[in-house]
Design an enzyme around this catalytic site. Sequence first.
Site, mmCIF file in Angstrom:
data_model
loop_
_atom_site.group_PDB
_atom_site.id
_atom_site.type_symbol
_atom_site.label_atom_id
_atom_site.label_comp_id
_atom_site.label_asym_id
_atom_site.label_seq_id
_atom_site.Cartn_x
_atom_site.Cartn_y
_atom_site.Cartn_z
ATOM 1 N N SER C 307 0.827 -1.198 -0.238
ATOM 2 C CA SER C 307 0.075 0.071 0.028
ATOM 3 C C SER C 307 0.744 1.278 -0.253
ATOM 4 O O SER C 307 2.220 1.351 0.449
ATOM 5 C CB SER C 307 -0.988 0.090 1.174
ATOM 6 O OG SER C 307 -1.562 -0.847 1.367
ATOM 7 N N HIS C 385 -7.003 0.355 6.690
ATOM 8 C CA HIS C 385 -6.735 -1.023 6.831
ATOM 9 C C HIS C 385 -6.684 -1.462 8.298
ATOM 10 O O HIS C 385 -6.872 -2.501 8.765
ATOM 11 C CB HIS C 385 -5.302 -1.467 6.245
ATOM 12 C CG HIS C 385 -5.197 -1.541 4.621
ATOM 13 N ND1 HIS C 385 -5.969 -2.397 3.990
ATOM 14 C CD2 HIS C 385 -4.729 -0.791 3.638
ATOM 15 C CE1 HIS C 385 -5.907 -2.169 2.634
ATOM 16 N NE2 HIS C 385 -5.118 -1.154 2.807
#
Lengths: 451, 451, 451, 451
Positions: C307, C385
Amino acid sequence: MPAHESITRRHRLDRVLQPFRRRRGLIVAPNLPSADRDRIAKEVEQLLAQPETTAQRVAAARLVAAYRGLDADGHGHFLDLLASRFGTDPAAIDRAAASLQRASTPTARARAERDLRQAVVPRYAALLHVITGLADGVGFLVDLRADVLARAHDDATLGSLEDELTGHLATLFDVGLLDLRQITWDSPASVLDRLMETEAVHEIHGWEDLRHRLAGDQRCYGFFHPALPNEPIVFVEVALTHGLADNLPHLLEREDAVDDADTAIFYSITSAQPGLAGVHLGNELIKQVVDELRRTDDDLKHFATLSPLPGYRSWLRSEVKANALLSTELEAFGPELDAIVDGDDSWVLDPALAERLRPGVLSTAARYLMTTRDGRARDSVANFHLSNGASLERLNWLANPAHYGIEQSLGVMVNYLYDRSKIAANAGSYLTEGSIKTSNHVKNLVKTPKR
Amino acid sequence: MPAHESITRRHRLDRVLQPFRRRRGLIVAPNLPSADRDRIAKEVEQLLAQPETTAQRVAAARLVAAYRGLDADGHGHFLDLLASRFGTDPAAIDRAAASLQRASTPTARARAERDLRQAVVPRYAALLHVITGLADGVGFLVDLRADVLARAHDDATLGSLEDELTGHLATLFDVGLLDLRQITWDSPASVLDRLMETEAVHEIHGWEDLRHRLAGDQRCYGFFHPALPNEPIVFVEVALTHGLADNLPHLLEREDAVDDADTAIFYSITSAQPGLAGVHLGNELIKQVVDELRRTDDDLKHFATLSPLPGYRSWLRSEVKANALLSTELEAFGPELDAIVDGDDSWVLDPALAERLRPGVLSTAARYLMTTRDGRARDSVANFHLSNGASLERLNWLANPAHYGIEQSLGVMVNYLYDRSKIAANAGSYLTEGSIKTSNHVKNLVKTPKR
Amino acid sequence: MPAHESITRRHRLDRVLQPFRRRRGLIVAPNLPSADRDRIAKEVEQLLAQPETTAQRVAAARLVAAYRGLDADGHGHFLDLLASRFGTDPAAIDRAAASLQRASTPTARARAERDLRQAVVPRYAALLHVITGLADGVGFLVDLRADVLARAHDDATLGSLEDELTGHLATLFDVGLLDLRQITWDSPASVLDRLMETEAVHEIHGWEDLRHRLAGDQRCYGFFHPALPNEPIVFVEVALTHGLADNLPHLLEREDAVDDADTAIFYSITSAQPGLAGVHLGNELIKQVVDELRRTDDDLKHFATLSPLPGYRSWLRSEVKANALLSTELEAFGPELDAIVDGDDSWVLDPALAERLRPGVLSTAARYLMTTRDGRARDSVANFHLSNGASLERLNWLANPAHYGIEQSLGVMVNYLYDRSKIAANAGSYLTEGSIKTSNHVKNLVKTPKR
Amino acid sequence: MPAHESITRRHRLDRVLQPFRRRRGLIVAPNLPSADRDRIAKEVEQLLAQPETTAQRVAAARLVAAYRGLDADGHGHFLDLLASRFGTDPAAIDRAAASLQRASTPTARARAERDLRQAVVPRYAALLHVITGLADGVGFLVDLRADVLARAHDDATLGSLEDELTGHLATLFDVGLLDLRQITWDSPASVLDRLMETEAVHEIHGWEDLRHRLAGDQRCYGFFHPALPNEPIVFVEVALTHGLADNLPHLLEREDAVDDADTAIFYSITSAQPGLAGVHLGNELIKQVVDELRRTDDDLKHFATLSPLPGYRSWLRSEVKANALLSTELEAFGPELDAIVDGDDSWVLDPALAERLRPGVLSTAARYLMTTRDGRARDSVANFHLSNGASLERLNWLANPAHYGIEQSLGVMVNYLYDRSKIAANAGSYLTEGSIKTSNHVKNLVKTPKR
């Protein structure tokens, strides 16, 4: 995905839902008098000469409808007509055979063989191809073959027609074109209806019974063909159990799911299309279902059957008549043997008597299953599973006390074991040497006279 | 409905998505040296002798992978090996032919014919059946036939292999097993990709061009086979128009839907599988698409094509060389004829010159299309549509000014008309008598010398 | 199964394929002059008064078409009109509020609350319900909400309209109504087209690039809604790898499948519908995809992301400006810090310089990711997340050297780890206490000044 | 297309087929003693506080299982618990109402309204949203609403819970999310089973009777919802006839298809989900089925019903008791009136007597159907069809001589006519003015006293 759906299937469906309101065409008297035979012959002749495919198909559809309207005698006459008037041309075959014998170069030989191969194809082969393209043509050919099979043993001239249909349908029903589907209470009612109608091993008593057969730890899988969307070709019923099942009524009547199922018991396998007899799909179905169960249920470790011995009792009777039982078997039976030979089945209701019969029955059943003739097990069910690579694992006493279970198998049922790692080897040694892989349990049941 | 979905398709899909990570097995040098030939021959031999179907299939999959790994020479060697070592047994054929000649009763004759028929089946037929049952076996057989076709004209010994594959695939790809589907922007990308790759008539220039071809009043339909789920077998592109279309670029480039469409123009039909050449499906596709369009769009009254004349220009050249043009045709051309014969196509850019060429081109094109040889139209596209029962309706001047349109057809395109009520009659008289149904418009273009 | 297919979907499809040739109805000038506003207000008024549902739906379809024909200003005027003229009735609310205050018994109170609840529902709620029932109504409401969101921050009066649309769409797009589907090269081209258009994280460069993204050990999954059949709502791209991936270009450009994949890397997650912003589906998608991957690939043991840190660089810049970097961080950076602050990214091309920057970047990035504000991680991706229950596992230096990767994240990428057994606990402690589960690797990167 | 199939549905299916073998969790005594109430309240409390969605969903699934295990009393206690402990916060509402009254600017007012709207949402709304996302959550909410409806009239505190469920389900079951499907013998057995179980108008006597109901010129259509794949929500049975049907047994028992069908008779419409009572879908179903029939069968010109008058007989009895019959009606009945009032139905078996009853029955039935109360037809079935825009076309004497037909309707049945071009106007004038569109045939049956 509707975005890429089959128009063909949609219309096939529409046709099923909204059948033609009027059907015209060839009207044939059910017993097909000779005038009609000539007319049908003329129709077939014209159809084969027709160059335009749509017109040809319309004529074929008329012929199919005519055949559907005939009674059994009419069917026989129609089949005779096909076989006798639309077979091969003997003169052409003779010419081709003569050319072949004259061929002196490899090229000439190759050409002559191709010509000969053309010559041995009967004219009705073209008709079968046209029918295949009709909306319900494949189903018709399956039914037609069933009619031929029912007659072929009496009638040598139908042999070539049988060969042609067999070859054509074996290609159309190649396993590469079949769909494996699970059959559940969410399957089309028409599929379930057909299943009830055709289940050959353990009859299903109506819809509630069927629902029970599909519920809980029961499974059912079938092969389907794209041209017969809602008719199972062959299907198998499976029960998930803990350990090998030894009793059919317990299996069929249990109410609850099993907590610790580790075994899949194949207790019924049915060919639902008589017209596909001998097109061996059951073997493939069992293998694919084993794979599917393995994929969807990690806990399953064993795959086996609970099977009848359909030829056992009549074999036993003939052994008795022929005085062929071993002395040890006679001993095992004792005086109770008469009860069985006489066909008196009341012992089923007498537990003590039944218990006394047990050693004799199990020892002779074990020997029966291990007996081969021409390299094949005498018992047809045994031959099926052994050919598939299964082994003979266990006999179960009074496993099917129902009337039909007693009548054929004296209530005994067998577990055949499908052990994936041994299937190829088992099938190989059985099919090439007639050797039957048998567990010690079954071997020990046989009462070989000591020397 | 997921409730009765195909497990087979799901796994076929899973396999496509998650290809085996490792592939082992037979590794073959691309040019297949003789040692490998012997090894392959031995593999085939063992496969045919293997009694257990799963083991047999594993061996067949290895063989298929080996073939896939070969180069073109290797393919040729493999095919030769099959044809030469796994064909028929000449001695067995000779024996069967001799029996046949000796047969004195109808029953003996019937039996001998059956035996002969068995004898003429080559051994590799069994291999083809095993391959059919593999997950991607049907696709492999289609590719294999393409390889055979590419070689067969040079090699007489491949003739029987071609016959065997043709017969087998003609049954597997019977129209009764095909699905008609509309192809749209909502179809699988893999289908569209294949369509772009194979479109044979009017090339598609990338995804945006394709999207345009499927949008608005354009339609595309294809036949699909259950064993090749995302590969069109044959597909047709259709444009809805008002009246007969007379210009291809106008058709392909139009932006808007047509308000008053009454005509469906079939402007491209493509067989997407070279391995199915000669398995005539285009005819059937056009008929089913006409039916589908009639069902879904009440306003459509006419069904026609906008087709090239692929053999026209080379025919014209040979007519000129042979001094075979009619005096009236020479007159119609005038001095401009040379431009065409020389292969100088600059006239396309000169409107006045093009206009002067028009009478000569149209009159000879009309005569060309109406010319038959052995009862068939000389032009292959004409022969296709006339065999289907279409009629020759109209010629269109400069209808395809693209390079490939000028090169083959001098820019002319034809409208063939599919009039449902006349299809059977047209096809019949064309196929049996070579008679071409022609409109007065086309007849009048022919400059028959007056007497 | 065609036997039980959806007629609704078939017609939805037909409509897509064959759009209306003519569209009539309300024609509105793009900027919606006041005369038209009155007319639209009158139309809405009549629609809400219309008792017959079909007529009501026809009127709603006209309104939708009118809105679709407006430009951005027109949309604003339309939304204002809805919010101002078809909101709640203040007098009715005041009356209900007064009744509530007077209610002296529990029953009276209960009744008054029900009345109040009715009174606070704006009149346009009924219009939204009618539109939901139109063929493409749900898609329209999603677009309408996007338009409202784009304006709502400037316009307090749109707040209630936003609430109403949010509540309505949150129910319609409940996860219980969504379909998880794998997106492959066999998915509809329209789905893939949309995917390319909306992929927000790592741009897809055309169809070949997309095909590569879906091939081999890459996976893509999306949520779909029954009313928007070929539009992914949110989708995620996954790469199967051996061990945690540390480099994006390597991931995207690899050619071959991985032999020993044990990890699924979620490297891109995209909300494809701006109108559903804030309807949190990404969380659920990741969880369902983890479950699906676990089911279909036994070898996968780890689930993680690769990410970006979208807010890192601007945070770093503000830290520098505010002199808020720790002395240890300044030390780690050394003189190279200026290069970054100045926005000169040429260091990417200078390996030695890049290597010198590494300690400073990684230590500040680690501290940045662990920093919370109001109990939430500052970084939006981190917050996403961590809210889902992932933990902060590893930072990767120069993992994304592309322009956009440098610009936002100085090339750093993070692996967030989804460990199923810890998800609930991680999410709980993060969401309730703002506590971020962090690996020792990341903790050790932070250069806390020693005391 | 398997290439883009729903993974969600596949697993939903897998779950149905292979239910969890073990279920653990909250075990609740059927009558929910107070200790358990506290425990459930605590569970709900924790669930609403749980920040992680998967954990929240697991807790919700446990709660659903607990509710499913309760008996009717337990259900009541659970519902009370929800309504009383997890409703709104009165203090918060009061505060919001007070703020609203104080708001002096439009912006402040707008903000206060939004706050008030938040405050009137009960806390259990969040629970309902969580349950919606469970695998069988939507079905549970439908059942929960059925339980609430069965209790709500006795219990004012359940009113808000009813409102919440109604609003939530009305959105989830919006017609834009429903699938119209034809129900045939090829539909899932589970669908047909449910159809037999719920058919409310004319009972189906087993599977053979059902098969007959779906065969030949009978049709059945239903609405299905994506979250309840094999449960019809509402379904309608249709018979294709030539002209208006006037006799129910004739309709249900006919064997053959009709050659010249021009009329579709809707003879039964059933809401199969008690929990969706009042979510008006029958209206929409009839309209969509009319459209579908029109599309698939060009010959159909008329669309009508054959409907009972469920309230007629009890109305007639009360008219008699109240001496409210018109003199002309009394005259028409003559002395036979007593037979009817007494409840002696033996006249059905006496054709002559029945014939004498006819004028009185038909005239009062006609007047009854045309009678309105509060602007609505007294008869519930009449009100349904008139609201949909149908007109009152014809009364049929002894059209349903079955026990239930006599008991409610004295055997009379009505044809309501759906004339597409008049539906909007009819519905409009009925719903706004209570005006009933009536044919002259029916008007003439009414025996208005001449003056």
